[in-house]
Design an enzyme around this catalytic site. Structure first.
Site, PDB file in Angstrom:
ATOM      1  CG  ASP A   1     -12.315 -10.665   2.300  1.00 21.58           C
ATOM      2  OD1 ASP A   1     -11.869 -11.846   2.310  1.00 21.58           O
ATOM      3  OD2 ASP A   1     -11.223  -9.804   2.106  1.00 21.58           O
TER       4      ASP A   1
ATOM      5  CG  HIS B   1     -11.705 -10.009  -3.971  1.00 18.97           C
ATOM      6  ND1 HIS B   1     -11.170  -9.099  -3.583  1.00 18.97           N
ATOM      7  CD2 HIS B   1     -11.777 -10.207  -2.115  1.00 18.97           C
ATOM      8  CE1 HIS B   1     -10.385  -8.494  -2.093  1.00 18.97           C
ATOM      9  NE2 HIS B   1     -10.570  -9.042  -1.242  1.00 18.97           N
TER      10      HIS B   1
ATOM     11  CG  ASP C   1      -7.708 -12.394   3.229  1.00 20.26           C
ATOM     12  OD1 ASP C   1      -8.824 -11.902   2.588  1.00 20.26           O
ATOM     13  OD2 ASP C   1      -7.480 -10.754   3.901  1.00 20.26           O
TER      14      ASP C   1
ATOM     15  CG  HIS D   1      -1.847  -0.712   1.257  1.00 23.09           C
ATOM     16  ND1 HIS D   1      -1.721  -2.710   2.166  1.00 23.09           N
ATOM     17  CD2 HIS D   1      -3.165  -1.181   0.795  1.00 23.09           C
ATOM     18  CE1 HIS D   1      -2.972  -3.380   1.743  1.00 23.09           C
ATOM     19  NE2 HIS D   1      -3.612  -2.863   1.175  1.00 23.09           N
TER      20      HIS D   1
ATOM     21  CG  ASP E   1      -4.575  -9.997   0.510  1.00 24.41           C
ATOM     22  OD1 ASP E   1      -4.317  -9.842   1.413  1.00 24.41           O
ATOM     23  OD2 ASP E   1      -5.336  -9.298   0.289  1.00 24.41           O
TER      24      ASP E   1
ATOM     25  CD  GLU F   1      -8.603 -11.263  -1.808  1.00 24.95           C
ATOM     26  OE1 GLU F   1      -7.128 -10.347  -1.890  1.00 24.95           O
ATOM     27  OE2 GLU F   1      -8.944 -11.478  -0.457  1.00 24.95           O
TER      28      GLU F   1
ATOM     29  CG  ASP G   1       1.769  -1.428   3.402  1.00 23.94           C
ATOM     30  OD1 ASP G   1       1.735  -1.480   4.529  1.00 23.94           O
ATOM     31  OD2 ASP G   1       1.201  -2.010   2.448  1.00 23.94           O
TER      32      ASP G   1
ATOM     33  CD  GLU H   1      -7.181  -7.348  -3.900  1.00 25.07           C
ATOM     34  OE1 GLU H   1      -6.535  -6.507  -4.386  1.00 25.07           O
ATOM     35  OE2 GLU H   1      -7.749  -7.398  -3.908  1.00 25.07           O
TER      36      GLU H   1
END
Ligand code: XUL
Ligand code: MN
Length: 344
Positions: free
Chosen positions: A248, A213, A250, A49, A283, A210, A52, A174
Site C-alpha cells: 500500500d 485500497h 499511499d 486514530h 491518506d 481509499e 492520535d 474502510e
C-alpha cells in the site's frame, strides 16, 4: 472549488519516514506543531486514530481518556479546526496479534470491543459523529486459521455493539483487500456495504473509500465510489494513488494515474460530494527521500491536484461527451478526454 471543498488528513500523514527495511529519516514533529500546519496547508479537518488524540490510552480509565480528548478539542478550536472522524487503532496491541473483532481468543475480541467504545467516547469529546473502521487484522495469513462465516458474524456483533453504545454515531468501514493480512475479510466496497446491512442499524453504516485500497483489489476507485454513492453510503474518502499491485503506497493523489484521479474528481463533483458535510480526505505518505523541510508537500500537492482537476472536470464539454456516447464513438470520447487532460 477551494471554498466549496473542505480537506482533511490525519497526523500520521506527516511522518518520520521509517519503513520495514530502514529507520526513520526525519525528525518527529509534535502533535501540536502538526496542528499548526493544517490551515497553512489549506486543510480544515483532522482525521484521528483514537490514540492520535489520546496517546497511551490503554493506561488510562474511561474518564481520563475523555478529559484528555477534551483538551485536544480545545487545541482544535484554537486552530479553527474540526475533527472529521476517529478510528480505533486495534492493530498495534499484543492482544490483537490475531485480529481484534475476529480474533479466535474471546479476550482479544472483548478488548477490541472495549477499545472501540473508548474510541467512540473520544469522538464525542472531539465533537464528531463519524467512526472509521479500517479492519487491519480482520483476516488471515492462512485460510484455515479462522472460519470466514464466523468472522462475518463477529464483525456484525462488534459493529452492533458500537451502534448500540452510541445512537448518534455513524460508522464508515474502510475496505482493503490485503496488508497486513494475506486475505482480509472485507476487501471491497460491496463487502463493506453488505456487512452494514447485516447490522442492527444499516442506516448508520457506510464506507470510507481509499483510492489505493480499491486499486489493490483490482478495482477502479471511481467505480467503487459510484457504487457507494448509489447507496448514499460514501461517508468519506481517502484519496491517494497506487502504482500497481504491491504494498500500500499511499502516493500523492493523481501522481501515478492522472486520468484515474480525474475520473474520481468528476464523479465526486457531479454528485455534490462535500455538500452534505463530507470532507475530501487524503491518506498520503511523503516519499522517504524527502528532506525535513519539504515533508508536507505531498499534502498541499494532493490538494492542489484535486482543485485543478475540479477545474478540468468543470471545463469538459459534457455536451460533446453526450453526443459521442449517443453515437457510440468511444474512440473519439477517449481522445476527447486525453486531449482535455493534455490541455489541448
Ligand atoms: C491503512 C489505512 C489507515 C486507515 C485509518 O491502509 O489506510 O490509515 O485509513 O486507520
Ligand atoms: Mn486510509
Amino acid at each position: 472549488m477551494a471554498g466549496e471543498y473542505r480537506f482533511s488528513f490525519g497526523p500520521w500523514n506527516i511522518h518520520e519516514g521509517g519503513d520495514p527495511f530502514g529507520p526513520t529519516v526525519r525528525d518527529s514533529i509534535s502533535f501540536g506543531e502538526k496542528l499548526k500546519l493544517y490551515k497553512k496547508l489549506g486543510f480544515d479537518g483532522v482525521q484521528f486514530h483514537d490514540d492520535d488524540a489520546v496517546p497511551e490510552m490503554n493506561k488510562l480509565g474511561p474518564k481520563e481518556i475523555v478529559d484528555k480528548a477534551k483538551e485536544v478539542r480545545k487545541m482544535l478550536e484554537g486552530e479553527g479546526l474540526t475533527a472529521e472522524f476517529v478510528a480505533p487503532r486495534l492493530w498495534e496491541d499484543p492482544r490483537t496479534i490475531d485480529g481484534g473483532y475476529t480474533a479466535n481468543d474471546p479476550a482479544a475480541r472483548q478488548y477490541a470491543k472495549d477499545r472501540s467504545r473508548r474510541a467512540i467516547d473520544i469522538a464525542v469529546a472531539l465533537d464528531t459523529k463519524l467512526i472509521v473502521l479500517w479492519l487491519a487484522r480482520e483476516g488471515t495469513y492462512i485460510r484455515e486459521a479462522k472460519d470466514s462465516k464466523v468472522a462475518v458474524d463477529r464483525l456484525v456483533e462488534a459493529i452492533d455493539d458500537m451502534l448500540g453504545y452510541n445512537p448518534d454515531m455513524k460508522i464508515a468501514i474502510e475496505p482493503k483487500p490485503n496488508e497486513p493480512m494475506d486475505q482480509a475479510y472485507i476487501p471491497t466496497t460491496g463487502h463493506a456495504l453488505a456487512l452494514g446491512y447485516l447490522t442492527k442499524d444499516p442506516k448508520r453504516v457506510g464506507v470510507n473509500i481509499e483510492t489505493a485500497h480499491a486499486i489493490l483489489a483490482g478495482l477502479d476507485p471511481s467505480d467503487e465510489m459510484g457504487f457507494a454513492l448509489a447507496y448514499e453510503k460514501l461517508y468519506t474518502v481517502h484519496l491517494n494513488d497506487q502504482n500497481g499491485l504491491k504494498f500500500d503506497e499511499d502516493k500523492s493523489f493523481g501522481s501515478v494515474n492522472l486520468r484515474r484521479a480525474f475520473d474520481q474528481v468528476r464523479l465526486l463533483d457531479k454528485y455534490d460530494y462535500g455538500k452534505r458535510g463530507e470532507f475530501v480526505g487524503l491518506d498520503v505518505k511523503v516519499m522517504r527521500t524527502q528532506k525535513q523541510d519539504g515533508a508536507t508537500k505531498h499534502l498541499s500537492n494532493s490538494r492542489t491536484v484535486f482543485l485543478k482537476l475540479v477545474e478540468l472536470v468543470r471545463s469538459l464539454d459534457e455536451g460533446k461527451v453526450e453526443q459521442l456516447i449517443a453515437g457510440r464513438d468511444y474512440e473519439e470520447l477517449d481522445m476527447l478526454i486525453m486531449s482535455h487532460l493534455l490541455g489541448k
